[in-house]
Design an enzyme around this catalytic site. Structure first.
Site, mmCIF file in Angstrom:
data_model
loop_
_atom_site.group_PDB
_atom_site.id
_atom_site.type_symbol
_atom_site.label_atom_id
_atom_site.label_comp_id
_atom_site.label_asym_id
_atom_site.label_seq_id
_atom_site.Cartn_x
_atom_site.Cartn_y
_atom_site.Cartn_z
ATOM 1 N N GLU A 125 -34.851 -54.699 18.264
ATOM 2 C CA GLU A 125 -35.895 -54.520 17.253
ATOM 3 C C GLU A 125 -35.318 -54.721 15.861
ATOM 4 O O GLU A 125 -35.949 -55.325 14.990
ATOM 5 C CB GLU A 125 -36.512 -53.103 17.372
ATOM 6 C CG GLU A 125 -37.787 -52.910 16.549
ATOM 7 C CD GLU A 125 -37.573 -52.380 15.139
ATOM 8 O OE1 GLU A 125 -38.531 -52.341 14.373
ATOM 9 O OE2 GLU A 125 -36.434 -52.011 14.790
ATOM 10 N N HIS A 158 -31.847 -45.667 8.971
ATOM 11 C CA HIS A 158 -30.763 -46.651 9.006
ATOM 12 C C HIS A 158 -29.445 -46.104 8.457
ATOM 13 O O HIS A 158 -28.543 -46.866 8.143
ATOM 14 C CB HIS A 158 -31.140 -47.965 8.294
ATOM 15 C CG HIS A 158 -32.174 -48.743 9.047
ATOM 16 N ND1 HIS A 158 -32.421 -50.065 8.798
ATOM 17 C CD2 HIS A 158 -32.995 -48.386 10.061
ATOM 18 C CE1 HIS A 158 -33.379 -50.478 9.626
ATOM 19 N NE2 HIS A 158 -33.740 -49.462 10.399
#
Lengths: 339, 342
Positions: free
Chosen positions: B203, B314
């Site tokens: 992804e 992230h």
């Protein structure tokens, strides 16, 4: 006790300046009655080994304080505002895990805006320390109930053995030096020194401007300062760095004693202990700068351990250098004691 | 669900190297699926039979992969060069611990940098990119380093799984193991209607796995369970926070990858209101998820995304609120019968 074990234990302690009590009790339990240990009012710890009225009086210093942060205020959403204690590297702080030392220890993280929401230019610079905020997952009222202004904060760091010889942790600057001194003291205490009294000074507030060294009271003819210095790395000036595993770095500076430095170099050469040379113009940036300024002066030498990533939570040290340091200091003391 | 989430966050699964995560998920869901298989790309596809068949085929997706890096070369002195995989803020890198997945297990390392003391003020505050930095694994030579890691090995920044004082969760890879955890719980529960669950790969490098899986599954409806960026921070004005922790699943009307189906969007929000399940509308057109691929395959798929609000996306230090895990689980459970009737 092996020096690596001592170092690993020290790396679990929060030793931001003013918080040396845990080191004092650690030292007391390690030495028992083998040494006289005391603290002064600023927080320096003195470990005395050998005869009180000995002819040779040697002081070996290693600063024991580490850099960190202090809680200054609460943001409206419960995040914590901090100030730096010592020369924190803003790069290493960015987005890092932290431990907040209150009555309990709280784990948190320096808040950052994620890449998805940044505007152009946001990611080109590191925020200043006073712009940082720690998220501990609590609202303001919850945070205020559990945390006080003035509480200390460390970057979270594990002691990790990267390879056979390399270890990684925060604050190897200068817990490596402190571990070496404790290991040395334990060795020296095994057999009586005849003519020598060695004082190991674990000095505080070096990172705040050599303040512990300023306050330190002692009686010595010679002083050896143990600290960390810069390891070789791509992009670092080679003349200011030493190779990890290449031996301890013997300092040369106008403020240091040429004769004492030469004596130490001779001992290293005779015993085949690996050393490197660190040439420092003017001041050394270590406690040597302050400890030399005594009534009548004192002979002072500087020995440093090369480390990487200084002032990050991931400093790297070569254990061979640490063991060489202990070997060199023990040989120096024993030889002086025989004379 | 926290115990399950911890189990999911432990293995490392950088895009293209999701095997360790897939193995944990397979192990969790095998007894609860009617058909379970892995396609050639590495997507894990599970078919769950309900008591009834929905009018249109429903696919639920959560991605297994996470951001990280790949080892590209090794210097003569034994330092590793690397490139980031996925959108990582370069400022996260200096001085941080890493774990590298090798054929002999995990290898610890550190992303180093020259000490600020040795740099000019400008250089010391300069942001260095991945290709200007090195990973130090304690090796003294290229040969020693090569005995421990291989070129092409992947790894991540280290971030332990921690439950914080107020019950929030601080961990690496919550994007999107949190979505995976919800999807696993749905598979483990009794279901009124049949659905297909897909745990996707890649992804973070362009929603590639989802495209491959959805093209094979050919659903009529898709529900994507991802983690989305919560910016409810100290210095961010309310209208810029996008979403907030503790306020329930985040439902998107539009992001950088997808203009979501209006009917489904309304259905989800109406369901939340009817069932009194906390939910919030994503207040920005930002980010993207597997919907970007899924909604435009083979004539189009009516797609909705319900995401876990997550701070510091992230980074190795993501924060989510476990209350939101429960809210998202309840909301997805509640919309499935309604979508089945469409």
């Amino acid at each position: 006790m092996q020096v690596t074990e001592i170092l690993e234990k020290l790396c679990t302690l929060n030793l931001i300046a003013s918080n040396e009590a845990s080191l004092f009790s650690e030292a007391c339990s390690l030495f028992g009655d083998k040494a006289k240990i005391k603290r002064d009012k600023i927080g320096n710890i003195y470990i005395k080994i050998g005869a009180e009225n000995a002819e040779n009086k040697l002081l070996i210093d290693a600063h024991c304080d580490q850099i960190g942060f202090v809680v200054t205020d609460f943001y409206d959403n419960g995040f914590l505002k901090v100030a730096a204690v010592g020369g924190v590297d803003a790069r290493a702080a960015f987005g890092s895990r932290v431990l907040v030392y209150s009555k309990e220890t709280f784990e948190g993280v320096f808040a950052t805006v994620p890449p998805h929401l940044q505007k152009g230019g946001d990611s080109d610079k590191f925020p200043a320390i006073d712009e940082l905020a720690i998220d501990i997952g609590l609202s303001k009222s919850e945070a205020e109930a559990l945390i006080s202004r003035g509480d200390l904060v460390l970057l979270k760091s594990e002691f990790t053995r990267l390879s056979e010889n390399k270890v990684c942790s925060a604050a190897l600057d200068n817990k490596a030096g402190v571990a070496a001194l404790i290991a040395l003291g334990l060795k020296l205490a095994q057999t009586d020194l005849k003519n020598t009294c060695v004082t190991l000074l674990l000095s505080t507030q070096e990172e705040l401007g050599l303040r512990g060294a300023f306050a330190a009271e002692f009686d010595a003819d010679e002083v050896i300062v143990i600290d960390t210095s810069f390891g070789s790395y791509p992009g670092a000036p080679s003349e200011k760095t030493g190779k990890l595993g290449g031996g301890v770095m013997l300092g040369h500076s106008p403020i240091l004693s040429r004769s004492l430095t030469a004596k130490i170099e001779n001992v290293a050469n005779e015993k085949g202990i690996l050393i490197q040379h660190e040439i420092l113009s003017e001041s050394t940036g270590t406690n040597a700068d302050r400890l030399t300024l005594r009534a009548g002066g004192v002979d002072c030498a500087l020995i440093s351990l090369p480390i990487l990533n200084m002032h990050s939570a991931s400093e790297i040290l070569d254990l061979r250098d640490l063991n060489s340091l202990i070997d060199l200091l023990e040989t120096y003391v024993r030889e002086a004691d025989e004379k | 669900m926290i115990k399950l989430l911890k189990k999911l966050c432990t293995p490392i699964g950088v895009s293209g190297d999701e095997g360790a995560v897939r193995a944990v998920i397979e192990n969790e869901i095998r007894p609860y699926c009617d058909k379970l298989y892995t396609d050639k790309a590495g997507n894990l596809i599970a078919e769950k039979k309900g008591k009834k068949e929905p009018k249109g085929k429903i696919m639920l997706a959560a991605h297994m992969d996470e951001v990280g890096f790949i080892i590209t070369s090794i210097t003569d002195s034994g330092l590793l060069r690397f490139n980031c995989i996925g959108g990582i803020d370069a400022r996260q890198l200096i001085g941080k611990r890493v774990a590298i997945c090798t054929k002999n297990g995990l290898v610890d390392g550190v992303i180093g940098a020259v000490a600020p003391h040795l740099l000019s003020k400008d250089s010391a505050s300069k942001v260095l990119k991945d290709d200007e930095l090195y990973i130090n694994i304690g090796a003294d030579s290229k040969d020693e380093a090569l005995s421990l890691v291989s070129l092409g090995d992947t790894g991540t920044l280290v971030g332990d799984f921690t439950v914080m004082a107020g019950g929030k969760i601080l961990a690496r890879a919550l994007d999107d193991r949190a979505g995976c955890a919800v999807l696993i719980k749905l598979l483990k529960s009794e279901s009124e209607y049949s659905f297909t669950a897909v745990f996707t790969v890649q992804e973070e490098i362009g929603c590639r796995g989802a495209l491959i899986a959805a093209s094979a599954v050919k659903p009529d409806f898709a529900v994507v369970l991802d983690s989305t960026t919560a910016c409810d921070l100290n210095d961010i004005p309310d209208d810029k926070t996008v979403c907030a922790l503790g306020c329930g699943g985040v439902v998107s009307f539009m992001d950088r990858g997808c203009a979501y189906d209006r009917e489904l969007f309304s259905l989800v929000m109406q369901t939340a209101e009817d069932e009194k399940i906390p939910a919030q509308v994503k207040r920005a057109v930002a980010g993207a998820n597997d919907s970007a691929s899924i909604h435009k395959i083979a004539g189009g798929v009516k797609t909705t995304a319900i995401s876990l609000p997550c701070r510091y996306l992230h980074s190795p230090n993501c924060v989510i609120d476990s209350k939101d895990l429960d809210s998202v689980y309840k909301l997805v459970s509640a919309i499935l019968p309604r979508i089945s009737a469409l």
